[in-house]
Design a protein around this motif. Structure first.
Motif, PDB file in Angstrom:
ATOM      1  N   THR A  61       0.833  -1.201   0.000  1.00  0.00           N
ATOM      2  CA  THR A  61       0.000   0.000   0.000  1.00  0.00           C
ATOM      3  C   THR A  61       0.868   1.251   0.000  1.00  0.00           C
ATOM      4  O   THR A  61       0.586   2.233  -0.688  1.00  0.00           O
ATOM      5  CB  THR A  61      -0.936   0.011   1.218  1.00  0.00           C
ATOM      6  N   THR A  64       3.575   1.064  -3.350  1.00  0.00           N
ATOM      7  CA  THR A  64       2.939   1.358  -4.636  1.00  0.00           C
ATOM      8  C   THR A  64       2.489   2.810  -4.722  1.00  0.00           C
ATOM      9  O   THR A  64       2.421   3.377  -5.821  1.00  0.00           O
ATOM     10  CB  THR A  64       1.728   0.438  -4.883  1.00  0.00           C
ATOM     11  N   ALA A  65       2.185   3.432  -3.579  1.00  0.00           N
ATOM     12  CA  ALA A  65       1.839   4.856  -3.586  1.00  0.00           C
ATOM     13  C   ALA A  65       3.049   5.679  -4.042  1.00  0.00           C
ATOM     14  O   ALA A  65       2.937   6.539  -4.929  1.00  0.00           O
ATOM     15  CB  ALA A  65       1.388   5.302  -2.199  1.00  0.00           C
ATOM     16  N   PHE A 185      -1.645   0.357  -6.499  1.00  0.00           N
ATOM     17  CA  PHE A 185      -1.878   1.034  -5.218  1.00  0.00           C
ATOM     18  C   PHE A 185      -3.324   0.841  -4.757  1.00  0.00           C
ATOM     19  O   PHE A 185      -3.589   0.523  -3.600  1.00  0.00           O
ATOM     20  CB  PHE A 185      -1.567   2.528  -5.335  1.00  0.00           C
ATOM     21  N   THR A 189      -4.491  -1.430  -1.455  1.00  0.00           N
ATOM     22  CA  THR A 189      -5.239  -0.764  -0.392  1.00  0.00           C
ATOM     23  C   THR A 189      -6.542  -1.507  -0.106  1.00  0.00           C
ATOM     24  O   THR A 189      -6.910  -1.745   1.053  1.00  0.00           O
ATOM     25  CB  THR A 189      -5.544   0.695  -0.779  1.00  0.00           C
TER      26      THR A 189
END
Length: 255
Positions: A61, A64-65, A185, A189
């Motif tokens: 999470t 990937t952000a 992302f 999440t």
């Protein structure tokens, strides 16, 4: 206290930081392998599959952000393809997380890994016959759905399934890697939130802290590599990573 929270010193966390860094460098540059590498390590250390997948997706999470922002800055994202992947990917991820939390999905894993290994070999062949004419992929939404499901149910698979199949269809390696990473992302999440509802916060181990630190540090560099590495070499490296990781995990699954 859970035995998976026994890592209490910096020295003990350092190997996980190294793994997180290396896995994210590969993932950011090639669009795959963070989940596969990290999840395999946690399983090897004895963490149950659902808890390992939950921990890895929590780390992803954050990684990937950062990776998605970096790919966006370097203009590696095809936004039309992004939405075509992201929406079905989230749906598949929710279903996969629920299945892994409540059922045993191990029976189909060897078949999935064998398929991915064969795709890796094909990409190796394609890389030696490059440049092939780039084409707009026709099969996108089903890849997002299947990739999201397998990523949650198998602890990794979004990149191997989605990136490799888009490349097989003739998509640009650079734009494929950037788009797949950015869409991931939203997938991770959603998967993490689903695992929390099914397993609770105890699913997340201290080992994931090391993966998180290393992954976040490496995330900005992967997008730069994807932009600078020639397309033929990028496709070759994707084939190598996909073939090796799939073959290794297939061996682990059937032995």
């Amino acid at each position: 206290m859970s035995p998976y929270f026994s890592i209490t010193t910096i020295e003990a966390i350092l190997p996980f930081i190294a793994v997180g860094f290396a896995a994210q460098m590969v993932d950011g540059a090639l669009g795959m392998a963070f989940g596969v590498i990290s999840n395999s390590l946690l399983l090897w250390l004895g963490v149950p599959p659902a808890m390992a997948s939950a921990g890895v997706h929590t780390v992803e999470t954050f990684t990937t952000a950062v990776s998605g922002i970096s790919h966006t800055i370097h203009r590696n994202v095809n936004w039309r393809m992004f939405f075509r992947l992201m929406i079905p990917g989230v749906i598949g991820g929710v279903i996969g997380a629920y299945v892994l939390s409540n059922l045993d999905a191990a029976a189909v894993k060897p078949y999935i890994l064998a398929y991915l290994a064969s795709i890796g070999l094909y990409l190796l062949w394609r890389s030696t016959h490059y440049p092939a004419k780039e084409r707009k992929p026709k099969v996108v939404e089903p890849l997002g759905l299947i990739g999201g499901f397998l990523d949650a149910a198998g602890g990794g698979g979004w990149g191997p399934v989605v990136t490799s199949n888009l490349l097989v269809q003739g998509a640009s390696p650079r734009m494929t890697v950037g788009t797949v990473n950015t869409a991931e992302f939203f997938l991770t999440t959603t998967i993490s939130a689903t695992f929390i509802t099914q397993l609770g916060w105890e699913a997340f181990t201290l080992a994931t802290l090391g993966l998180l630190i290393g992954g976040v540090i490496a995330a900005p560099f992967g997008a730069l590599l994807a932009k600078r590495v020639p397309a033929q070499r990028l496709m070759f490296l994707v084939g190598v990573i996909l073939t090796l990781t799939s073959a290794f995990n297939l061996y682990q699954a059937v032995k």
